[in-house]
Design an enzyme around this catalytic site. Structure first.
Site, PDB file in Angstrom:
ATOM      1  N   GLU A 160      -6.271   0.115   6.680  1.00  0.00           N
ATOM      2  CA  GLU A 160      -4.995   0.202   5.957  1.00  0.00           C
ATOM      3  C   GLU A 160      -3.819   0.283   6.942  1.00  0.00           C
ATOM      4  O   GLU A 160      -2.767  -0.334   6.727  1.00  0.00           O
ATOM      5  CB  GLU A 160      -5.020   1.421   5.022  1.00  0.00           C
ATOM      6  CG  GLU A 160      -3.687   1.832   4.417  1.00  0.00           C
ATOM      7  CD  GLU A 160      -2.991   0.739   3.625  1.00  0.00           C
ATOM      8  OE1 GLU A 160      -3.608  -0.282   3.309  1.00  0.00           O
ATOM      9  OE2 GLU A 160      -1.784   0.914   3.343  1.00  0.00           O
ATOM     10  N   ARG A 191       9.621  -8.239  -5.656  1.00  0.00           N
ATOM     11  CA  ARG A 191       8.398  -8.982  -5.975  1.00  0.00           C
ATOM     12  C   ARG A 191       8.109 -10.065  -4.940  1.00  0.00           C
ATOM     13  O   ARG A 191       6.997 -10.582  -4.888  1.00  0.00           O
ATOM     14  CB  ARG A 191       8.517  -9.618  -7.368  1.00  0.00           C
ATOM     15  CG  ARG A 191       8.623  -8.585  -8.468  1.00  0.00           C
ATOM     16  CD  ARG A 191       8.981  -9.241  -9.783  1.00  0.00           C
ATOM     17  NE  ARG A 191       7.899 -10.022 -10.328  1.00  0.00           N
ATOM     18  CZ  ARG A 191       6.921  -9.555 -11.078  1.00  0.00           C
ATOM     19  NH1 ARG A 191       6.873  -8.274 -11.368  1.00  0.00           N
ATOM     20  NH2 ARG A 191       5.980 -10.347 -11.558  1.00  0.00           N
ATOM     21  N   LYS A 195       5.234  -8.653  -3.975  1.00  0.00           N
ATOM     22  CA  LYS A 195       4.797  -7.309  -4.367  1.00  0.00           C
ATOM     23  C   LYS A 195       3.604  -7.364  -5.302  1.00  0.00           C
ATOM     24  O   LYS A 195       2.644  -6.637  -5.143  1.00  0.00           O
ATOM     25  CB  LYS A 195       5.963  -6.553  -5.031  1.00  0.00           C
ATOM     26  CG  LYS A 195       5.624  -5.124  -5.465  1.00  0.00           C
ATOM     27  CD  LYS A 195       5.299  -4.245  -4.278  1.00  0.00           C
ATOM     28  CE  LYS A 195       4.952  -2.834  -4.667  1.00  0.00           C
ATOM     29  NZ  LYS A 195       4.254  -2.133  -3.569  1.00  0.00           N
ATOM     30  N   GLU A 211       2.046  -6.247   8.059  1.00  0.00           N
ATOM     31  CA  GLU A 211       2.890  -6.852   7.023  1.00  0.00           C
ATOM     32  C   GLU A 211       4.365  -6.572   7.207  1.00  0.00           C
ATOM     33  O   GLU A 211       5.196  -7.393   6.826  1.00  0.00           O
ATOM     34  CB  GLU A 211       2.428  -6.489   5.605  1.00  0.00           C
ATOM     35  CG  GLU A 211       2.695  -5.074   5.171  1.00  0.00           C
ATOM     36  CD  GLU A 211       2.204  -4.779   3.759  1.00  0.00           C
ATOM     37  OE1 GLU A 211       2.241  -5.650   2.895  1.00  0.00           O
ATOM     38  OE2 GLU A 211       1.787  -3.625   3.532  1.00  0.00           O
ATOM     39  N   TRP A 229       8.679 -17.736  -5.848  1.00  0.00           N
ATOM     40  CA  TRP A 229       7.812 -17.621  -4.668  1.00  0.00           C
ATOM     41  C   TRP A 229       7.002 -18.916  -4.673  1.00  0.00           C
ATOM     42  O   TRP A 229       6.164 -19.122  -5.556  1.00  0.00           O
ATOM     43  CB  TRP A 229       6.926 -16.388  -4.805  1.00  0.00           C
ATOM     44  CG  TRP A 229       6.185 -16.007  -3.572  1.00  0.00           C
ATOM     45  CD1 TRP A 229       6.644 -15.228  -2.554  1.00  0.00           C
ATOM     46  CD2 TRP A 229       4.830 -16.345  -3.235  1.00  0.00           C
ATOM     47  NE1 TRP A 229       5.672 -15.066  -1.599  1.00  0.00           N
ATOM     48  CE2 TRP A 229       4.544 -15.751  -1.992  1.00  0.00           C
ATOM     49  CE3 TRP A 229       3.831 -17.108  -3.850  1.00  0.00           C
ATOM     50  CZ2 TRP A 229       3.313 -15.871  -1.361  1.00  0.00           C
ATOM     51  CZ3 TRP A 229       2.611 -17.238  -3.225  1.00  0.00           C
ATOM     52  CH2 TRP A 229       2.358 -16.617  -1.983  1.00  0.00           C
ATOM     53  N   HIS A 285     -19.528  -2.854  20.164  1.00  0.00           N
ATOM     54  CA  HIS A 285     -20.286  -4.048  19.764  1.00  0.00           C
ATOM     55  C   HIS A 285     -19.427  -5.317  19.832  1.00  0.00           C
ATOM     56  O   HIS A 285     -19.808  -6.355  19.297  1.00  0.00           O
ATOM     57  CB  HIS A 285     -20.846  -3.851  18.354  1.00  0.00           C
ATOM     58  CG  HIS A 285     -21.768  -2.673  18.253  1.00  0.00           C
ATOM     59  ND1 HIS A 285     -23.015  -2.657  18.838  1.00  0.00           N
ATOM     60  CD2 HIS A 285     -21.589  -1.448  17.703  1.00  0.00           C
ATOM     61  CE1 HIS A 285     -23.590  -1.477  18.619  1.00  0.00           C
ATOM     62  NE2 HIS A 285     -22.738  -0.717  17.943  1.00  0.00           N
ATOM     63  N   LYS A 288      -0.540  -2.174   7.092  1.00  0.00           N
ATOM     64  CA  LYS A 288       0.858  -1.703   7.068  1.00  0.00           C
ATOM     65  C   LYS A 288       1.636  -2.253   8.244  1.00  0.00           C
ATOM     66  O   LYS A 288       2.746  -2.748   8.088  1.00  0.00           O
ATOM     67  CB  LYS A 288       0.914  -0.181   7.145  1.00  0.00           C
ATOM     68  CG  LYS A 288       0.990   0.732   5.984  1.00  0.00           C
ATOM     69  CD  LYS A 288       1.706   0.462   4.735  1.00  0.00           C
ATOM     70  CE  LYS A 288       1.313  -0.738   3.954  1.00  0.00           C
ATOM     71  NZ  LYS A 288       0.302  -0.645   2.963  1.00  0.00           N
ATOM     72  N   CYS A 302       7.278 -14.414  -8.222  1.00  0.00           N
ATOM     73  CA  CYS A 302       8.284 -14.886  -9.170  1.00  0.00           C
ATOM     74  C   CYS A 302       8.777 -13.786 -10.102  1.00  0.00           C
ATOM     75  O   CYS A 302       7.979 -13.040 -10.663  1.00  0.00           O
ATOM     76  CB  CYS A 302       7.769 -16.044 -10.017  1.00  0.00           C
ATOM     77  SG  CYS A 302       7.232 -17.447  -9.065  1.00  0.00           S
ATOM     78  N   ASN A 333       6.617 -18.185 -14.381  1.00  0.00           N
ATOM     79  CA  ASN A 333       5.843 -17.460 -13.365  1.00  0.00           C
ATOM     80  C   ASN A 333       4.377 -17.800 -13.599  1.00  0.00           C
ATOM     81  O   ASN A 333       3.920 -17.754 -14.740  1.00  0.00           O
ATOM     82  CB  ASN A 333       6.109 -15.956 -13.549  1.00  0.00           C
ATOM     83  CG  ASN A 333       5.274 -15.085 -12.633  1.00  0.00           C
ATOM     84  OD1 ASN A 333       4.625 -15.583 -11.722  1.00  0.00           O
ATOM     85  ND2 ASN A 333       5.280 -13.794 -12.879  1.00  0.00           N
ATOM     86  N   GLY A 334       3.637 -18.141 -12.534  1.00  0.00           N
ATOM     87  CA  GLY A 334       2.212 -18.471 -12.710  1.00  0.00           C
ATOM     88  C   GLY A 334       1.959 -19.903 -12.278  1.00  0.00           C
ATOM     89  O   GLY A 334       2.788 -20.518 -11.596  1.00  0.00           O
TER      90      GLY A 334
HETATM   91  O1  M6R Z   1      -0.479  -4.202  -7.082  1.00  0.00           O
HETATM   92  P1  M6R Z   1      -1.794  -4.082  -6.360  1.00  0.00           P
HETATM   93  O2  M6R Z   1      -2.076  -2.698  -5.895  1.00  0.00           O
HETATM   94  O3  M6R Z   1      -2.934  -4.654  -7.137  1.00  0.00           O
HETATM   95  O4  M6R Z   1      -1.606  -4.987  -5.086  1.00  0.00           O
HETATM   96  C1  M6R Z   1      -2.680  -5.236  -4.218  1.00  0.00           C
HETATM   97  C2  M6R Z   1      -2.215  -5.789  -2.898  1.00  0.00           C
HETATM   98  O5  M6R Z   1      -1.557  -7.008  -3.081  1.00  0.00           O
HETATM   99  C3  M6R Z   1      -1.256  -4.825  -2.190  1.00  0.00           C
HETATM  100  O6  M6R Z   1      -1.844  -3.573  -1.998  1.00  0.00           O
HETATM  101  C4  M6R Z   1      -0.842  -5.379  -0.817  1.00  0.00           C
HETATM  102  O7  M6R Z   1      -1.933  -5.424   0.032  1.00  0.00           O
HETATM  103  C5  M6R Z   1       0.284  -4.543  -0.239  1.00  0.00           C
HETATM  104  N1  M6R Z   1       1.395  -5.369   0.086  1.00  0.00           N
HETATM  105  C6  M6R Z   1      -0.081  -3.822   0.996  1.00  0.00           C
HETATM  106  O8  M6R Z   1       0.944  -2.976   1.405  1.00  0.00           O
END
Ligand code: M6R
Length: 592
Positions: A470, A28, A587, A477, A73, A493, A474, A2, A99-100
């Site tokens: 990681e 966001r 975000k 997502e 959102w 395993h 990437k 949001c 927001n929240g």
């Molecule tokens: O703002 P933050 O670094 O705390 O966010 C944590 C995760 O939500 C963030 O890294 C998320 O996994 C990303 N979209 C990955 O690219």
């Protein structure tokens, strides 16, 4: 999650200002939007599902000096225009964006229903204007009514409220961010979830803290404590980054811009006050247990740091995903230290873990990108990674900045801060050459080759193991390909059963004590039919495809992830997905 944007002041295009504001908050993540403007003593609302980016901002009230806007959102209630914010009171005099999550909304809603209120949406938010309307029955003071309503809420929220009988915006926050922008030359105030909403109008900001509210009539502003009503004077802070940094410029997407920015952003992260790094290194050495917490990509930076501290500083540090930290509190003592890592500084799970640590008397060090964010403000000490605004949902330059800072601390623990800094700066210096147009084109071609694959696996060992995890995040997502990362030695395993003829598998390789092992793991999967892609300083017959990276020793994890970020980007583009705004994601994840 949001996005909120509000304006009150001398300008008469408030509708345009706030709708442009939420366009700058698109990163966001959201699924619907809405704008409320005050015009001729009435509140006009326009809202819809889908994207605000294609909507002409000049359609929102031609003459208005007071407006609020929102990108939603969905949490409570589906993605519909009825559920989109702003929400109105029953009598149409009050509009609210939020927001929240109001956790006790059901109870409050039931009570309002007994008082005759009816609701149009399925949201928790709609109870807010109705509660304020109830409060207005016993006062003429709009701000007082908002304060009384806020006192009834459980949960995390940031809200803006406006009404037909005053020229004010009333804003309040507990847990979710709100920042005020002050236009010192032309007058007027902006209140938003993040600075890009108003960065083109002013760089002077004031931060609301948790439990505070603000009343602004466009000429003056008053910050107070929600509970006590006491005034909370605020200092004005000048933000340092430029508007250009927050825009895409020549790049097709923010994600690519931010990947490329790593040529400079790692060096900015390394440029820390050395005395502060040494003090933190000593605090870790002296602490009775240090816990790294973070989520998603920031969590992978923490996991990589576990290896940095083990290999470089020979010191054991624990990592737990922030969302799992609740069950680790038994180990915390007042002499323990928590290191909370976050790009946005607003991640609810991280804030929750910090709360647990603080309740045990432990100190918290924050490593964040966004100055003035909740995590920055609630930590005992903060190191900023100075990556500049990161707008793509997929975190790239924040990750390498976080790892650079954590690696420096590990070197400082061994009294080798200078060596650590030199290594990181030299490694950063090699990124310009690494990301040359031919190399990027080669990765684009590779993306073309594998874009139709359903599964993709990534393996690594030591600090390349968290980078394999990681890499999977990437790719998942932004391209929506099923990708999974494994520790190379774990394949035999179980996961090796997944390998079929032509399955693409990426091996992240360094030039270190585990090179032979990870090459053996790559051979194991190649001999089962995998199409192997090696990201490594040296070519090897185990690789069907080779992406060369410079040999940067202990900093290899920071460099190896970069070609994968580029690959993920092109996989998204080739598959027709928007890498900046992946489906279902936000975000900053401000809900638990
Ligand atoms: O703002 P933050 O670094 O705390 O966010 C944590 C995760 O939500 C963030 O890294 C998320 O996994 C990303 N979209 C990955 O690219």
């Amino acid at each position: 999650m949001c996005g909120i944007s509000g304006y009150v002041g001398p300008r008469t295009d408030a509708g345009k200002i706030v709708s442009d504001g939420i366009k700058h908050l698109e990163y966001r993540g959201y699924d619907s939007w809405g704008v409320a403007c005050k015009q001729d003593g009435a509140i006009k609302i326009q809202k819809d599902t889908g994207k605000i980016s294609g909507v002409d901002s000049s359609i929102f009230c031609s003459t208005s000096s007071l407006a609020i806007a929102h990108t939603r959102w969905a949490t409570h209630g589906g993605v519909t225009s009825v559920n989109a914010h702003p929400h109105m009171s029953g009598d149409g005099t009050i509009a609210v964006v939020h927001n929240g999550i109001i956790e006790n909304y059901q109870e409050l809603r039931d009570d309002l229903i007994t008082k005759g209120h009816t609701f149009k949406s399925e949201t928790d938010t709609e109870i807010i204007p109705h509660l304020i309307e109830e409060e207005m029955k016993s006062t003429d003071d709009f701000a007082h009514a908002v304060r009384n309503a806020c006192k009834m809420f459980d949960g995390r929220y940031a809200l803006l409220a406006m009404n037909t009988t005053s020229e004010t915006i009333v804003a309040a926050r507990t847990g979710s961010p709100l920042i005020v922008g002050v236009n010192k030359t032309k007058g007027g105030y902006f209140i938003a979830s993040d600075i890009p909403a108003f960065a083109e109008h002013t760089k002077t900001v004031q931060y609301l803290d948790d439990g505070e509210m603000v009343v602004c009539d466009g000429k003056s502003i008053l910050f107070t404590d929600i509970a006590s009503g006491e005034e909370r004077p605020k200092r004005e802070v000048e933000i340092t980054w430029s508007v250009e940094q927050a825009h895409k410029g020549e790049f097709a997407h923010f994600m690519l811009k931010e990947i490329m920015d790593q040529k400079e952003s790692i060096a900015r992260a390394v440029n820390q006050d050395e005395e502060q790094i040494k003090t933190i290194a000593k605090a870790i050495t002296d602490a009775k247990g240090t816990f790294l917490v973070g989520c998603g990509t920031a969590g992978k930076a923490c996991m990589a740091a576990e290896y940095f501290f083990s290999v470089i500083a020979e010191h054991h540090i624990n990592f737990a995903p922030a969302s799992e930290f609740k069950v680790y509190h038994h180990f915390l003592q007042p002499e323990s230290l928590m290191i909370a890592v976050s790009q946005s500084g607003e991640t609810a799970d991280v804030l929750e873990a910090m709360k647990v640590a603080k309740s045990k008397g432990a100190k918290v060090l924050a490593i964040v990108n966004v100055e003035g964010s909740s995590i920055d403000r609630e930590a005992d000490y903060t190191l900023l990674i100075n990556a500049g605004p990161e707008r793509a949902v997929a975190s790239t330059k924040a990750l390498t900045g976080q790892m650079a800072v954590l690696m420096m601390i590990a070197y400082a623990m061994k009294n080798q801060l200078h060596e650590g800094k030199t290594l990181l700066l030299e490694s950063a210096g090699q990124i310009t050459e690494l990301l040359n147009p031919r190399y990027v084109e080669r990765i684009e071609k590779l993306a073309e080759m594998i874009q139709d694959k359903e599964d993709l696996y990534i393996i690594g060992k030591s600090w390349n193991y968290p980078m394999a995890l990681e890499s999977a995040i990437k790719i998942q997502e932004v391209s929506y390909i099923h990708a999974e990362g494994f520790a190379g030695g774990e394949l035999k395993h179980g996961p090796i059963a997944l390998i079929e003829e032509g399955t693409p598998c990426i091996a992240l390789v360094g030039n270190d004590e585990v090179t032979t092992d990870i090459i053996s793991n790559t051979i194991e999967i190649k001999s089962r039919g995998a199409m192997t892609i090696g990201v490594a300083p040296e070519n090897n017959e185990a690789f069907d495809e080779w992406l060369k990276v410079p040999d940067v020793g202990n900093a290899q994890a920071l460099i190896n992830i970069i070609p994968i970020q580029v690959l993920a980007y092109y996989l998204a583009v080739k598959r027709g997905k928007d890498p900046d705004m992946p489906r279902n994601l936000a975000k900053s994840v401000t809900v638990k």
